[in-house]
Design an enzyme around this catalytic site. Structure first.
Site, PDB file in Angstrom:
ATOM      1  N   ASP A 154       0.865  -1.230  -0.132  1.00  0.00           N
ATOM      2  CA  ASP A 154      -0.090   0.030  -0.189  1.00  0.00           C
ATOM      3  C   ASP A 154       0.894   1.395   0.041  1.00  0.00           C
ATOM      4  O   ASP A 154       0.619   2.271   0.750  1.00  0.00           O
ATOM      5  CB  ASP A 154      -0.894   0.038   1.233  1.00  0.00           C
ATOM      6  CG  ASP A 154      -2.145   1.175   1.134  1.00  0.00           C
ATOM      7  OD1 ASP A 154      -2.695   1.284   2.061  1.00  0.00           O
ATOM      8  OD2 ASP A 154      -2.218   1.547  -0.228  1.00  0.00           O
ATOM      9  N   LYS A 156       2.220   4.732  -0.683  1.00  0.00           N
ATOM     10  CA  LYS A 156       1.494   6.055  -1.672  1.00  0.00           C
ATOM     11  C   LYS A 156       2.139   7.230  -0.830  1.00  0.00           C
ATOM     12  O   LYS A 156       2.423   6.980   0.536  1.00  0.00           O
ATOM     13  CB  LYS A 156       0.143   5.994  -1.292  1.00  0.00           C
ATOM     14  CG  LYS A 156      -0.381   5.682  -0.013  1.00  0.00           C
ATOM     15  CD  LYS A 156      -1.698   5.477   0.280  1.00  0.00           C
ATOM     16  CE  LYS A 156      -2.261   5.034   1.531  1.00  0.00           C
ATOM     17  NZ  LYS A 156      -3.798   5.012   1.750  1.00  0.00           N
ATOM     18  N   ASN A 159       1.617   7.500   3.012  1.00  0.00           N
ATOM     19  CA  ASN A 159       2.481   6.775   4.184  1.00  0.00           C
ATOM     20  C   ASN A 159       3.698   6.940   3.916  1.00  0.00           C
ATOM     21  O   ASN A 159       4.508   5.769   4.324  1.00  0.00           O
ATOM     22  CB  ASN A 159       1.661   5.456   4.312  1.00  0.00           C
ATOM     23  CG  ASN A 159       1.719   4.689   3.041  1.00  0.00           C
ATOM     24  OD1 ASN A 159       2.408   4.530   2.272  1.00  0.00           O
ATOM     25  ND2 ASN A 159       0.620   3.599   3.002  1.00  0.00           N
ATOM     26  N   ASP A 172       3.220   2.451   7.757  1.00  0.00           N
ATOM     27  CA  ASP A 172       1.995   1.916   7.859  1.00  0.00           C
ATOM     28  C   ASP A 172       1.942   0.599   7.097  1.00  0.00           C
ATOM     29  O   ASP A 172       1.489   0.243   5.916  1.00  0.00           O
ATOM     30  CB  ASP A 172       1.176   2.817   7.028  1.00  0.00           C
ATOM     31  CG  ASP A 172      -0.492   2.571   7.236  1.00  0.00           C
ATOM     32  OD1 ASP A 172      -1.467   3.257   6.533  1.00  0.00           O
ATOM     33  OD2 ASP A 172      -0.828   1.822   8.004  1.00  0.00           O
ATOM     34  N   THR A 197      -4.610   1.285  -2.048  1.00  0.00           N
ATOM     35  CA  THR A 197      -5.525   2.431  -2.167  1.00  0.00           C
ATOM     36  C   THR A 197      -5.441   2.561  -3.835  1.00  0.00           C
ATOM     37  O   THR A 197      -4.628   2.282  -4.440  1.00  0.00           O
ATOM     38  CB  THR A 197      -4.732   3.433  -1.614  1.00  0.00           C
ATOM     39  OG1 THR A 197      -4.372   3.222  -0.502  1.00  0.00           O
ATOM     40  CG2 THR A 197      -5.515   5.042  -1.905  1.00  0.00           C
TER      41      THR A 197
HETATM   42  C1  LIG Z   1       0.363   7.158   8.004  1.00  0.00           C
HETATM   43  C2  LIG Z   1       0.183   7.408   9.376  1.00  0.00           C
HETATM   44  N1  LIG Z   1       0.502   8.921   9.470  1.00  0.00           N
HETATM   45  C3  LIG Z   1       1.428   9.184  10.359  1.00  0.00           C
HETATM   46  N2  LIG Z   1       2.224   8.101  10.845  1.00  0.00           N
HETATM   47  C4  LIG Z   1       3.391   8.207  11.360  1.00  0.00           C
HETATM   48  C5  LIG Z   1       3.821   9.459  11.911  1.00  0.00           C
HETATM   49  C6  LIG Z   1       3.298  10.573  11.385  1.00  0.00           C
HETATM   50  C7  LIG Z   1       3.678  12.088  11.620  1.00  0.00           C
HETATM   51  C8  LIG Z   1       2.989  13.061  11.134  1.00  0.00           C
HETATM   52  C9  LIG Z   1       3.478  14.165  11.212  1.00  0.00           C
HETATM   53  C10 LIG Z   1       4.640  14.771  12.033  1.00  0.00           C
HETATM   54  N3  LIG Z   1       4.647  16.123  12.065  1.00  0.00           N
HETATM   55  N4  LIG Z   1       3.582  16.312  11.228  1.00  0.00           N
HETATM   56  C11 LIG Z   1       3.041  15.518  10.910  1.00  0.00           C
HETATM   57  C12 LIG Z   1       1.884  13.037  10.358  1.00  0.00           C
HETATM   58  C13 LIG Z   1       1.486  11.495  10.058  1.00  0.00           C
HETATM   59  C14 LIG Z   1       2.027  10.562  10.567  1.00  0.00           C
HETATM   60  C15 LIG Z   1       5.016   9.457  12.820  1.00  0.00           C
HETATM   61  O1  LIG Z   1       5.733  10.460  12.863  1.00  0.00           O
HETATM   62  N5  LIG Z   1       5.703   8.405  12.993  1.00  0.00           N
HETATM   63  C16 LIG Z   1       4.925   7.082  12.715  1.00  0.00           C
HETATM   64  C17 LIG Z   1       3.868   7.053  12.367  1.00  0.00           C
HETATM   65  C18 LIG Z   1       3.480   5.677  11.759  1.00  0.00           C
HETATM   66  C19 LIG Z   1       3.932   4.648  12.148  1.00  0.00           C
HETATM   67  C20 LIG Z   1       3.398   3.478  11.486  1.00  0.00           C
HETATM   68  C21 LIG Z   1       3.278   2.005  12.287  1.00  0.00           C
HETATM   69  C22 LIG Z   1       2.030   2.924  11.798  1.00  0.00           C
HETATM   70  C23 LIG Z   1      -1.214   7.265   9.512  1.00  0.00           C
HETATM   71  C24 LIG Z   1      -2.243   8.489   8.678  1.00  0.00           C
HETATM   72  C25 LIG Z   1      -1.526   5.794   9.253  1.00  0.00           C
HETATM   73  C26 LIG Z   1      -1.816   7.589  10.879  1.00  0.00           C
END
Ligand SMILES: C[C@@H](Nc1nc2c(c3cc(-c4cn[nH]c4)ccc13)C(=O)N=C/C2=C\CC1CC1)C(C)(C)C
Length: 312
Positions: A154, A156, A159, A172, A197
């Protein structure tokens, strides 16, 4: 569920023969939680500070009841086991996990600059040099994940995250697939369940519902196209329209799309997974493509990221 043994009288003290360094299981009380960073379908990712070392982390919080109700326990375990197996600068790191009565908690590497998609939207598109850098980083991260017998399935720009050095990090892995090695030790090369997606799904996932490592190369082709064009190659007015375009390989390069990148993308957006450049564990063929000319692969994770420039 963690069993808490409680005995009526305290056990007899054991003479300490060696100083065992006990890594105490963390709890939520060890962290100061900050703002919400992202919302997944079954999770929320929040910024957090470890109170004992003042370090920044991202904590992914999963609601147990929701996971059980939605029958996603399997995916949760796949993601945890996958992330623990992966250790590469291009893959978000999982440091520890713990739980309480309502939730599961994953303590992860914080990617301070968030999603790659945010920058594509902000700039409109990336110039050739930036596209080359991020395509090379994503490619070496994919190569590593595949070498560990895992397909992401997935990939994209939402992620693919960016850390404080603006380095790309795959994340992700909830829909990742471990290619179980069959009894004779050879890897099975097909994973069988539908995920992904719409805009980045490969044709084989739509027709045979079976992903392979090459499915991630298809997604890479879509991402390289999107970095330079500012939008994904296959985008219908709804998911069905998008799937139609993918199966019919219906996409065009906008005027001004660099020729060398056109050649690379057209060698990745190929129906037959085995015909894609880099398929069948030949990622070196991809690295040798003229688009990557000048990339110092050994310096990729030491050199400073290029200043993001829009491709006008
Ligand atoms: C893709 C994911 N989004 C995010 N996953 C992670 C972030 C993350 C950080 C920001 C961010 C930082 N500063 N401003 C925005 C925006 C989105 C993030 C991060 O720092 N460290 C680990 C993450 C994920 C670890 C993985 C095992 C799931 C979803 C949308 C699924 C919640």
């Amino acid at each position: 569920n963690e069993s808490t043994s409680s005995s009526s009288q305290a056990p007899a003290p054991v003479a300490q023969t060696s100083t065992a360094v006990s890594v105490r299981k963390r709890t939520l009380a060890d962290y100061k939680l900050g703002r919400t960073l992202g919302e997944g379908s079954y999770s929320t990712v929040v910024a957090a500070v470890d109170l004992s070392n003042k370090r920044d982390y991202a904590i992914k919080v999963l609601d147990k009841r929701h996971i059980i109700r939605e029958k996603k326990v399997k995916y949760v375990n796949i993601e945890k086991n996958t992330l623990y197996r992966l250790d590469h600068p291009g893959v978000v790191k999982l440091y520890s996990t713990f739980q309480d009565s309502s939730s599961l908690y994953y303590v992860l590497e914080l990617c301070q600059n968030g999603e790659l998609l945010t920058f594509i939207k902000k700039l409109g598109s990336f110039d050739e040099n930036c596209t080359r850098f991020y395509a090379a980083q994503i490619l070496t991260a994919i190569e590593y994940v595949h070498s560990r017998g895992i397909i992401h399935r997935d990939l994209k720009p939402e992620n693919i995250l960016l850390d404080h050095r603006m380095y790309a990090k795959l994340t992700d892995f909830g829909t990742a697939k471990m290619l179980e090695s069959s009894e004779d030790g050879t890897e099975s090369d097909r994973a069988n369940s539908f995920v992904g997606t719409a805009e980045y799904v490969s044709p084989e996932l739509l027709t045979e519902k079976a992903a392979c490592k090459s499915s991630d190369l298809w997604a890479l082709g879509c991402i390289i196209y999107q970095l330079l064009a500012g939008r994904p190659p296959f985008k219908g007015s709804n998911e069905y329209q998008t799937f139609q375009k993918i199966v019919k390989l219906e996409y065009i390069f906008p005027p001004g799309f660099p020729k060398v990148a056109m050649d690379l993308v057209s060698r990745l957006l190929v129906h037959d997974p085995n015909e894609r450049l880099g398929a069948n564990n030949n990622i070196d063929q991809l690295k040798e493509h003229p688009f990557f000319e000048g990339v110092q692969w050994s310096e990729l994770w030491n050199m400073p990221a290029p200043k993001l420039m829009p491709y006008l």
